[in-house]
Design a protein around this motif. Structure first.
Motif, PDB file in Angstrom:
ATOM      1  N   ARG A  52      33.808  39.381  31.783  1.00 25.35           N
ATOM      2  CA  ARG A  52      32.948  39.011  32.907  1.00 25.35           C
ATOM      3  C   ARG A  52      33.490  37.831  33.709  1.00 25.35           C
ATOM      4  O   ARG A  52      33.445  37.825  34.925  1.00 25.35           O
ATOM      5  CB  ARG A  52      31.548  38.680  32.394  1.00 25.35           C
ATOM      6  N   MET A  53      34.019  36.813  33.049  1.00 26.05           N
ATOM      7  CA  MET A  53      34.453  35.599  33.747  1.00 26.05           C
ATOM      8  C   MET A  53      35.916  35.642  34.195  1.00 26.05           C
ATOM      9  O   MET A  53      36.410  34.682  34.785  1.00 26.05           O
ATOM     10  CB  MET A  53      34.199  34.375  32.869  1.00 26.05           C
ATOM     11  N   ASP A  54      36.617  36.737  33.948  1.00 25.35           N
ATOM     12  CA  ASP A  54      38.001  36.864  34.407  1.00 25.35           C
ATOM     13  C   ASP A  54      38.041  36.858  35.933  1.00 25.35           C
ATOM     14  O   ASP A  54      37.077  37.232  36.604  1.00 25.35           O
ATOM     15  CB  ASP A  54      38.634  38.176  33.921  1.00 25.35           C
ATOM     16  N   TYR A  55      39.178  36.460  36.445  1.00 24.50           N
ATOM     17  CA  TYR A  55      39.405  36.521  37.887  1.00 24.50           C
ATOM     18  C   TYR A  55      40.419  37.622  38.158  1.00 24.50           C
ATOM     19  O   TYR A  55      41.483  37.659  37.538  1.00 24.50           O
ATOM     20  CB  TYR A  55      39.904  35.174  38.422  1.00 24.50           C
ATOM     21  N   VAL A  56      40.087  38.547  39.067  1.00 21.86           N
ATOM     22  CA  VAL A  56      40.984  39.639  39.424  1.00 21.86           C
ATOM     23  C   VAL A  56      41.552  39.349  40.814  1.00 21.86           C
ATOM     24  O   VAL A  56      40.817  39.274  41.791  1.00 21.86           O
ATOM     25  CB  VAL A  56      40.246  40.995  39.411  1.00 21.86           C
ATOM     26  N   ASP A  57      42.861  39.152  40.868  1.00 24.16           N
ATOM     27  CA  ASP A  57      43.556  38.833  42.114  1.00 24.16           C
ATOM     28  C   ASP A  57      44.294  40.076  42.594  1.00 24.16           C
ATOM     29  O   ASP A  57      45.308  40.469  42.013  1.00 24.16           O
ATOM     30  CB  ASP A  57      44.535  37.679  41.871  1.00 24.16           C
ATOM     31  N   VAL A  58      43.766  40.711  43.644  1.00 23.86           N
ATOM     32  CA  VAL A  58      44.393  41.897  44.230  1.00 23.86           C
ATOM     33  C   VAL A  58      45.278  41.416  45.373  1.00 23.86           C
ATOM     34  O   VAL A  58      44.835  40.701  46.262  1.00 23.86           O
ATOM     35  CB  VAL A  58      43.341  42.887  44.757  1.00 23.86           C
ATOM     36  N   ARG A  59      46.526  41.832  45.317  1.00 24.79           N
ATOM     37  CA  ARG A  59      47.489  41.484  46.359  1.00 24.79           C
ATOM     38  C   ARG A  59      48.004  42.787  46.963  1.00 24.79           C
ATOM     39  O   ARG A  59      48.470  43.651  46.235  1.00 24.79           O
ATOM     40  CB  ARG A  59      48.616  40.650  45.783  1.00 24.79           C
ATOM     41  N   LEU A  60      47.878  42.892  48.291  1.00 24.85           N
ATOM     42  CA  LEU A  60      48.319  44.092  48.992  1.00 24.85           C
ATOM     43  C   LEU A  60      49.367  43.720  50.036  1.00 24.85           C
ATOM     44  O   LEU A  60      49.296  42.649  50.648  1.00 24.85           O
ATOM     45  CB  LEU A  60      47.137  44.800  49.642  1.00 24.85           C
ATOM     46  N   VAL A  61      50.328  44.616  50.241  1.00 22.44           N
ATOM     47  CA  VAL A  61      51.499  44.340  51.070  1.00 22.44           C
ATOM     48  C   VAL A  61      51.143  43.772  52.441  1.00 22.44           C
ATOM     49  O   VAL A  61      51.669  42.738  52.841  1.00 22.44           O
ATOM     50  CB  VAL A  61      52.364  45.615  51.232  1.00 22.44           C
ATOM     51  N   GLN A  62      50.261  44.436  53.161  1.00 22.81           N
ATOM     52  CA  GLN A  62      49.965  44.017  54.534  1.00 22.81           C
ATOM     53  C   GLN A  62      49.345  42.622  54.573  1.00 22.81           C
ATOM     54  O   GLN A  62      49.640  41.834  55.460  1.00 22.81           O
ATOM     55  CB  GLN A  62      49.029  45.031  55.186  1.00 22.81           C
ATOM     56  N   THR A  63      48.512  42.301  53.612  1.00 30.76           N
ATOM     57  CA  THR A  63      47.814  41.015  53.589  1.00 30.76           C
ATOM     58  C   THR A  63      48.602  39.939  52.850  1.00 30.76           C
ATOM     59  O   THR A  63      48.647  38.790  53.282  1.00 30.76           O
ATOM     60  CB  THR A  63      46.431  41.182  52.910  1.00 30.76           C
ATOM     61  N   ASP A  64      49.225  40.324  51.725  1.00 33.28           N
ATOM     62  CA  ASP A  64      49.825  39.343  50.824  1.00 33.28           C
ATOM     63  C   ASP A  64      51.337  39.479  50.628  1.00 33.28           C
ATOM     64  O   ASP A  64      51.933  38.677  49.922  1.00 33.28           O
ATOM     65  CB  ASP A  64      49.160  39.451  49.444  1.00 33.28           C
ATOM     66  N   GLY A  65      51.936  40.524  51.177  1.00 35.87           N
ATOM     67  CA  GLY A  65      53.373  40.692  51.045  1.00 35.87           C
ATOM     68  C   GLY A  65      53.835  41.447  49.806  1.00 35.87           C
ATOM     69  O   GLY A  65      55.026  41.666  49.621  1.00 35.87           O
ATOM     70  N   GLU A  66      52.911  41.856  48.947  1.00 34.06           N
ATOM     71  CA  GLU A  66      53.261  42.625  47.746  1.00 34.06           C
ATOM     72  C   GLU A  66      52.043  43.393  47.262  1.00 34.06           C
ATOM     73  O   GLU A  66      50.915  43.056  47.600  1.00 34.06           O
ATOM     74  CB  GLU A  66      53.751  41.706  46.627  1.00 34.06           C
ATOM     75  N   ASP A  67      52.307  44.445  46.497  1.00 31.49           N
ATOM     76  CA  ASP A  67      51.242  45.199  45.842  1.00 31.49           C
ATOM     77  C   ASP A  67      51.235  44.834  44.370  1.00 31.49           C
ATOM     78  O   ASP A  67      52.205  45.123  43.654  1.00 31.49           O
ATOM     79  CB  ASP A  67      51.474  46.713  45.970  1.00 31.49           C
ATOM     80  N   ALA A  68      50.176  44.188  43.928  1.00 31.23           N
ATOM     81  CA  ALA A  68      50.046  43.809  42.519  1.00 31.23           C
ATOM     82  C   ALA A  68      48.608  43.390  42.250  1.00 31.23           C
ATOM     83  O   ALA A  68      47.881  43.000  43.164  1.00 31.23           O
ATOM     84  CB  ALA A  68      50.980  42.652  42.178  1.00 31.23           C
ATOM     85  N   VAL A  69      48.217  43.509  41.006  1.00 26.71           N
ATOM     86  CA  VAL A  69      46.918  43.004  40.578  1.00 26.71           C
ATOM     87  C   VAL A  69      47.151  42.153  39.354  1.00 26.71           C
ATOM     88  O   VAL A  69      47.776  42.589  38.383  1.00 26.71           O
ATOM     89  CB  VAL A  69      45.940  44.156  40.244  1.00 26.71           C
ATOM     90  N   MET A  70      46.673  40.923  39.414  1.00 24.74           N
ATOM     91  CA  MET A  70      46.766  40.013  38.293  1.00 24.74           C
ATOM     92  C   MET A  70      45.355  39.686  37.793  1.00 24.74           C
ATOM     93  O   MET A  70      44.454  39.483  38.603  1.00 24.74           O
ATOM     94  CB  MET A  70      47.464  38.709  38.680  1.00 24.74           C
ATOM     95  N   VAL A  71      45.218  39.630  36.490  1.00 26.90           N
ATOM     96  CA  VAL A  71      43.959  39.224  35.898  1.00 26.90           C
ATOM     97  C   VAL A  71      44.188  37.873  35.231  1.00 26.90           C
ATOM     98  O   VAL A  71      45.109  37.733  34.421  1.00 26.90           O
ATOM     99  CB  VAL A  71      43.451  40.253  34.855  1.00 26.90           C
ATOM    100  N   THR A  72      43.356  36.915  35.594  1.00 26.06           N
ATOM    101  CA  THR A  72      43.448  35.586  34.998  1.00 26.06           C
ATOM    102  C   THR A  72      42.261  35.408  34.071  1.00 26.06           C
ATOM    103  O   THR A  72      41.114  35.570  34.491  1.00 26.06           O
ATOM    104  CB  THR A  72      43.426  34.493  36.075  1.00 26.06           C
ATOM    105  N   LYS A  73      42.545  35.127  32.823  1.00 26.29           N
ATOM    106  CA  LYS A  73      41.487  34.883  31.839  1.00 26.29           C
ATOM    107  C   LYS A  73      40.874  33.521  32.091  1.00 26.29           C
ATOM    108  O   LYS A  73      41.569  32.536  32.267  1.00 26.29           O
ATOM    109  CB  LYS A  73      42.047  34.930  30.412  1.00 26.29           C
ATOM    110  N   ASN A  74      39.557  33.480  32.089  1.00 30.61           N
ATOM    111  CA  ASN A  74      38.832  32.221  32.233  1.00 30.61           C
ATOM    112  C   ASN A  74      38.674  31.625  30.833  1.00 30.61           C
ATOM    113  O   ASN A  74      38.076  32.253  29.965  1.00 30.61           O
ATOM    114  CB  ASN A  74      37.474  32.459  32.877  1.00 30.61           C
ATOM    115  N   PRO A  75      39.197  30.427  30.626  1.00 28.96           N
ATOM    116  CA  PRO A  75      39.133  29.829  29.285  1.00 28.96           C
ATOM    117  C   PRO A  75      37.746  29.361  28.874  1.00 28.96           C
ATOM    118  O   PRO A  75      37.540  28.980  27.731  1.00 28.96           O
ATOM    119  CB  PRO A  75      40.095  28.655  29.376  1.00 28.96           C
ATOM    120  N   ALA A  76      36.777  29.410  29.794  1.00 30.38           N
ATOM    121  CA  ALA A  76      35.440  28.900  29.482  1.00 30.38           C
ATOM    122  C   ALA A  76      34.712  29.698  28.451  1.00 30.38           C
ATOM    123  O   ALA A  76      34.872  30.791  28.158  1.00 30.38           O
ATOM    124  CB  ALA A  76      34.590  28.844  30.749  1.00 30.38           C
TER     125      ALA A  76
END
Length: 178
Positions: A154-178
């Protein structure tokens, strides 16, 4: 310290868009619908869907919707939202609309999008296509079309990066240490 790792690469995202297009066409073979992409990134996903539809000889209208002022958490945000224009150049009244977003999480964005869309008219039907469904709904919305389900906490952060907006296609999930 946060733990961030790439979960999806460009090929994964391309496959997810392919799944969206296949599912949308399976349910709507007559091509009688319009796409409305949500700023930002949902509009880029909608453009990719539109391109694939066009390559198959199916032309549908597409609009872009900025829901910034419709958010129910606007007063709680620590930043000023960047307002962008909405562009819906077709009649919404009586049209079958497929709202397109990059990530479905709590459902609050979908609620805001429906509120904003209704200011343009009364659609015959509204469906939802999302590139990524990460679960954890707070409101009773489910996507009609999903590119990929991504398991997250639930507290993870999902960072969607798309070519037109961000210059690459990738999705990163950052674990929230809380």
């Amino acid at each position: 310290m946060s733990d961030s790792s790439m979960q999806l690469n460009a090929g994964d995202l391309s496959s997810a868009v392919d799944r969206l297009v296949t599912a949308i066409l399976s349910a709507n073979s007559d091509g009688q619908f319009a796409l409305v992409g949500l700023r930002s990134r949902g509009d880029e996903v909608a453009e990719r869907i539109l391109e694939q539809l066009a390559s198959r000889g199916i032309e549908v209208p597409m609009g872009v919707l900025d829901i910034s002022l419709y958010r129910d958490d606007l007063a709680h945000l620590n930043f000023n939202p960047k307002l962008q224009s909405s562009e819906i150049d077709f009649p919404v009244d009586g049209t079958h609309i497929i709202i397109v977003d990059d990530v479905l999480f709590t459902g609050r964005t979908v609620r805001s999008a429906i509120d904003a869309l209704m200011d343009y008219g009364r659609p015959a039907k509204i469906e939802l296509a999302t590139l990524i469904d990460r679960g954890h709904r707070e409101l009773p919305f489910a996507p009609d079309y999903t590119g990929v389900f991504l398991e997250t906490e639930r507290m993870d952060y999902v960072d969607v990066r798309l070519v037109q907006t961000d210059g690459e296609d990738a999705v990163m999930v950052t674990k929230n240490p809380a």
